[in-house]
Motif scaffolding. Structure first.
Motif, PDB file in Angstrom:
ATOM      1  N   LYS A 138       0.842  -1.203   0.000  1.00 60.00           N
ATOM      2  CA  LYS A 138       0.000   0.000   0.000  1.00 60.00           C
ATOM      3  C   LYS A 138       0.877   1.253   0.000  1.00 60.00           C
ATOM      4  CE  LYS A 138      -3.431   2.350   2.891  1.00 60.00           C
ATOM      5  NZ  LYS A 138      -2.644   3.480   3.372  1.00 60.00           N
ATOM      6  N   HIS A 139       1.873   1.280   0.858  1.00 58.45           N
ATOM      7  CA  HIS A 139       2.765   2.441   0.931  1.00 58.45           C
ATOM      8  C   HIS A 139       3.539   2.645  -0.362  1.00 58.45           C
ATOM      9  CE1 HIS A 139       3.331   3.490   5.446  1.00 58.45           C
ATOM     10  NE2 HIS A 139       2.388   4.203   4.885  1.00 58.45           N
ATOM     11  N   LEU A 140       4.052   1.571  -0.933  1.00 61.30           N
ATOM     12  CA  LEU A 140       4.792   1.704  -2.188  1.00 61.30           C
ATOM     13  C   LEU A 140       3.900   2.256  -3.293  1.00 61.30           C
ATOM     14  CD1 LEU A 140       7.076  -1.460  -2.391  1.00 61.30           C
ATOM     15  CD2 LEU A 140       7.773   0.916  -2.029  1.00 61.30           C
ATOM     16  N   PHE A 141       2.653   1.812  -3.317  1.00 65.98           N
ATOM     17  CA  PHE A 141       1.715   2.334  -4.302  1.00 65.98           C
ATOM     18  C   PHE A 141       1.544   3.844  -4.119  1.00 65.98           C
ATOM     19  CE2 PHE A 141      -2.624   3.492  -5.553  1.00 65.98           C
ATOM     20  CZ  PHE A 141      -2.582   3.145  -6.891  1.00 65.98           C
ATOM     21  N   GLU A 142       1.375   4.283  -2.870  1.00 64.73           N
ATOM     22  CA  GLU A 142       1.182   5.707  -2.574  1.00 64.73           C
ATOM     23  C   GLU A 142       2.451   6.526  -2.807  1.00 64.73           C
ATOM     24  OE1 GLU A 142       0.076   5.347   1.517  1.00 64.73           O
ATOM     25  OE2 GLU A 142      -2.047   4.994   1.065  1.00 64.73           O
ATOM     26  N   ARG A 143       3.583   5.965  -2.446  1.00 64.96           N
ATOM     27  CA  ARG A 143       4.832   6.732  -2.446  1.00 64.96           C
ATOM     28  C   ARG A 143       5.611   6.675  -3.755  1.00 64.96           C
ATOM     29  NH1 ARG A 143       7.248   5.816   3.656  1.00 64.96           N
ATOM     30  NH2 ARG A 143       5.475   6.782   4.736  1.00 64.96           N
ATOM     31  N   SER A 144       5.345   5.685  -4.583  1.00 72.16           N
ATOM     32  CA  SER A 144       6.148   5.541  -5.804  1.00 72.16           C
ATOM     33  C   SER A 144       6.030   6.773  -6.704  1.00 72.16           C
ATOM     34  CB  SER A 144       5.782   4.264  -6.556  1.00 72.16           C
ATOM     35  OG  SER A 144       4.444   4.307  -6.991  1.00 72.16           O
ATOM     36  N   PHE A 145       4.896   7.453  -6.685  1.00 73.38           N
ATOM     37  CA  PHE A 145       4.740   8.693  -7.443  1.00 73.38           C
ATOM     38  C   PHE A 145       5.844   9.684  -7.084  1.00 73.38           C
ATOM     39  CE2 PHE A 145       3.210  13.095  -7.407  1.00 73.38           C
ATOM     40  CZ  PHE A 145       2.951  13.284  -8.753  1.00 73.38           C
ATOM     41  N   TYR A 146       6.153   9.792  -5.810  1.00 68.89           N
ATOM     42  CA  TYR A 146       7.184  10.730  -5.341  1.00 68.89           C
ATOM     43  C   TYR A 146       8.586  10.185  -5.615  1.00 68.89           C
ATOM     44  CZ  TYR A 146       3.179  12.775  -3.018  1.00 68.89           C
ATOM     45  OH  TYR A 146       1.955  13.333  -2.769  1.00 68.89           O
ATOM     46  N   TYR A 147       8.804   8.938  -5.241  1.00 73.26           N
ATOM     47  CA  TYR A 147      10.127   8.342  -5.412  1.00 73.26           C
ATOM     48  C   TYR A 147      10.586   8.374  -6.869  1.00 73.26           C
ATOM     49  CZ  TYR A 147       9.528   6.109  -0.755  1.00 73.26           C
ATOM     50  OH  TYR A 147       9.356   5.838   0.580  1.00 73.26           O
ATOM     51  N   ASN A 148       9.654   8.101  -7.777  1.00 67.23           N
ATOM     52  CA  ASN A 148      10.012   8.019  -9.195  1.00 67.23           C
ATOM     53  C   ASN A 148      10.345   9.375  -9.815  1.00 67.23           C
ATOM     54  OD1 ASN A 148      10.015   5.199  -9.901  1.00 67.23           O
ATOM     55  ND2 ASN A 148       7.825   5.228  -9.481  1.00 67.23           N
ATOM     56  N   GLN A 149      10.185  10.439  -9.070  1.00 70.25           N
ATOM     57  CA  GLN A 149      10.569  11.763  -9.563  1.00 70.25           C
ATOM     58  C   GLN A 149      12.024  12.105  -9.229  1.00 70.25           C
ATOM     59  OE1 GLN A 149       7.664  15.013  -9.189  1.00 70.25           O
ATOM     60  NE2 GLN A 149       6.256  13.463  -8.405  1.00 70.25           N
ATOM     61  N   ALA A 150      12.729  11.176  -8.614  1.00 70.39           N
ATOM     62  CA  ALA A 150      14.151  11.392  -8.336  1.00 70.39           C
ATOM     63  C   ALA A 150      14.895  11.580  -9.646  1.00 70.39           C
ATOM     64  CB  ALA A 150      14.723  10.199  -7.573  1.00 70.39           C
ATOM     65  N   ASP A 151      16.046  12.211  -9.572  1.00 75.96           N
ATOM     66  CA  ASP A 151      16.865  12.418 -10.768  1.00 75.96           C
ATOM     67  C   ASP A 151      17.303  11.089 -11.384  1.00 75.96           C
ATOM     68  OD1 ASP A 151      16.863  15.295 -10.662  1.00 75.96           O
ATOM     69  OD2 ASP A 151      18.288  15.152  -8.997  1.00 75.96           O
ATOM     70  N   HIS A 152      17.547  10.094 -10.540  1.00 77.08           N
ATOM     71  CA  HIS A 152      17.975   8.769 -11.009  1.00 77.08           C
ATOM     72  C   HIS A 152      17.305   7.694 -10.162  1.00 77.08           C
ATOM     73  CE1 HIS A 152      21.128  10.618 -13.444  1.00 77.08           C
ATOM     74  NE2 HIS A 152      21.425  11.349 -12.390  1.00 77.08           N
ATOM     75  N   ASN A 153      16.953   6.571 -10.797  1.00 80.38           N
ATOM     76  CA  ASN A 153      16.397   5.404 -10.100  1.00 80.38           C
ATOM     77  C   ASN A 153      17.386   4.259 -10.230  1.00 80.38           C
ATOM     78  OD1 ASN A 153      14.128   6.983  -9.853  1.00 80.38           O
ATOM     79  ND2 ASN A 153      12.843   5.736 -11.152  1.00 80.38           N
ATOM     80  N   ILE A 154      17.657   3.605  -9.114  1.00 81.17           N
ATOM     81  CA  ILE A 154      18.586   2.474  -9.116  1.00 81.17           C
ATOM     82  C   ILE A 154      17.913   1.289  -8.441  1.00 81.17           C
ATOM     83  CG2 ILE A 154      20.782   1.619  -8.203  1.00 81.17           C
ATOM     84  CD1 ILE A 154      21.918   4.364  -8.599  1.00 81.17           C
ATOM     85  N   ILE A 155      17.897   0.157  -9.118  1.00 80.19           N
ATOM     86  CA  ILE A 155      17.330  -1.069  -8.551  1.00 80.19           C
ATOM     87  C   ILE A 155      18.380  -1.704  -7.644  1.00 80.19           C
ATOM     88  CG2 ILE A 155      16.464  -3.375  -9.105  1.00 80.19           C
ATOM     89  CD1 ILE A 155      15.326  -2.098 -11.703  1.00 80.19           C
ATOM     90  N   THR A 156      17.963  -2.041  -6.428  1.00 81.13           N
ATOM     91  CA  THR A 156      18.917  -2.537  -5.426  1.00 81.13           C
ATOM     92  C   THR A 156      18.844  -4.048  -5.202  1.00 81.13           C
ATOM     93  OG1 THR A 156      17.414  -2.209  -3.560  1.00 81.13           O
ATOM     94  CG2 THR A 156      18.793  -0.333  -4.197  1.00 81.13           C
ATOM     95  N   ASP A 157      17.803  -4.706  -5.698  1.00 79.84           N
ATOM     96  CA  ASP A 157      17.622  -6.133  -5.430  1.00 79.84           C
ATOM     97  C   ASP A 157      18.823  -6.955  -5.886  1.00 79.84           C
ATOM     98  OD1 ASP A 157      15.151  -5.391  -4.546  1.00 79.84           O
ATOM     99  OD2 ASP A 157      14.025  -6.631  -5.939  1.00 79.84           O
ATOM    100  N   ASP A 158      19.226  -7.886  -5.024  1.00 84.54           N
ATOM    101  CA  ASP A 158      20.294  -8.845  -5.327  1.00 84.54           C
ATOM    102  C   ASP A 158      21.602  -8.178  -5.731  1.00 84.54           C
ATOM    103  OD1 ASP A 158      18.483 -10.976  -4.851  1.00 84.54           O
ATOM    104  OD2 ASP A 158      17.676 -10.727  -6.878  1.00 84.54           O
ATOM    105  N   ARG A 159      21.871  -7.029  -5.168  1.00 82.84           N
ATOM    106  CA  ARG A 159      23.116  -6.315  -5.471  1.00 82.84           C
ATOM    107  C   ARG A 159      23.775  -5.907  -4.165  1.00 82.84           C
ATOM    108  NH1 ARG A 159      22.091  -1.631  -9.182  1.00 82.84           N
ATOM    109  NH2 ARG A 159      24.293  -1.845  -9.618  1.00 82.84           N
ATOM    110  N   GLU A 160      25.078  -5.889  -4.176  1.00 81.80           N
ATOM    111  CA  GLU A 160      25.855  -5.497  -3.005  1.00 81.80           C
ATOM    112  C   GLU A 160      25.920  -3.972  -2.907  1.00 81.80           C
ATOM    113  OE1 GLU A 160      27.158  -7.547  -0.647  1.00 81.80           O
ATOM    114  OE2 GLU A 160      26.077  -9.115  -1.721  1.00 81.80           O
TER     115      GLU A 160
END
Length: 173
Positions: A138-160
């Protein structure tokens, strides 16, 4: 320039922020730690004693203060910081800030946060993995609008953390 890390709680903002600051020889500042120092109280106690509205107002005030005072720093935000009180606009309007969204999957966040939910006031009441997963979804659905406006998006899954910090450096320089 200030590098501003945003993302949901458990996305690795503090861990990656520290690594990135070390690699780049920059100062590191965690906004939640800064708030606790200024308020002389923990985030949990502030929520408990004064409520979320008070906390969000102070969070916005301290964000402005930090962005004005800090130079050449890595700044980790609280998970909700960019989603309240015009904070995203404050970040975007800062000429010396570049924002990075550390994007982490729902399953990864649930796995990381279930073990440490007692330390996080927003999720401490959630007693099962399923309840936590639904809450985060629920929170990700609400907040992704804001987060996705960052200058850059980086996927962190399965990464050091080292890999992620190197990617940030490559993106910015």
């Amino acid at each position: 320039m200030n590098i501003v890390l945003m993302g949901y709680m458990g996305s690795g903002k503090s861990l990656i922020g520290n690594k990135l600051a070390d690699k780049m020889k920059l100062e590191y500042l965690d906004l939640d730690d800064y708030i606790e120092n200024q308020e002389k109280n923990t985030i949990s106690k502030i929520f408990e004693e004064k409520g979320e509205i008070y906390f969000r107002k102070q969070e916005s005030r301290y964000l402005k203060e930090v962005l004005e005072k800090q130079n050449n720093s890595v700044i980790s935000l609280g998970g909700g910081t960019p989603c309240f009180a015009g904070n995203l606009e404050i970040i975007k309007e800062s000429e010396k800030a570049k924002s990075i969204y550390l994007k982490t999957s729902l399953d990864q966040l649930t796995k990381r946060l279930f073990a440490e939910r007692d330390k996080r006031p927003l999720i401490s009441h959630l007693s099962t993995v399923d309840l936590l997963n639904d809450f985060i979804r629920k929170h990700l659905f609400e907040r992704s609008f804001y987060y996705n406006q960052a200058d850059h998006n980086i996927i962190t899954d399965d990464r050091e953390p080292d890999q992620i910090s190197e990617e940030i450096i490559t993106l910015l320089f």
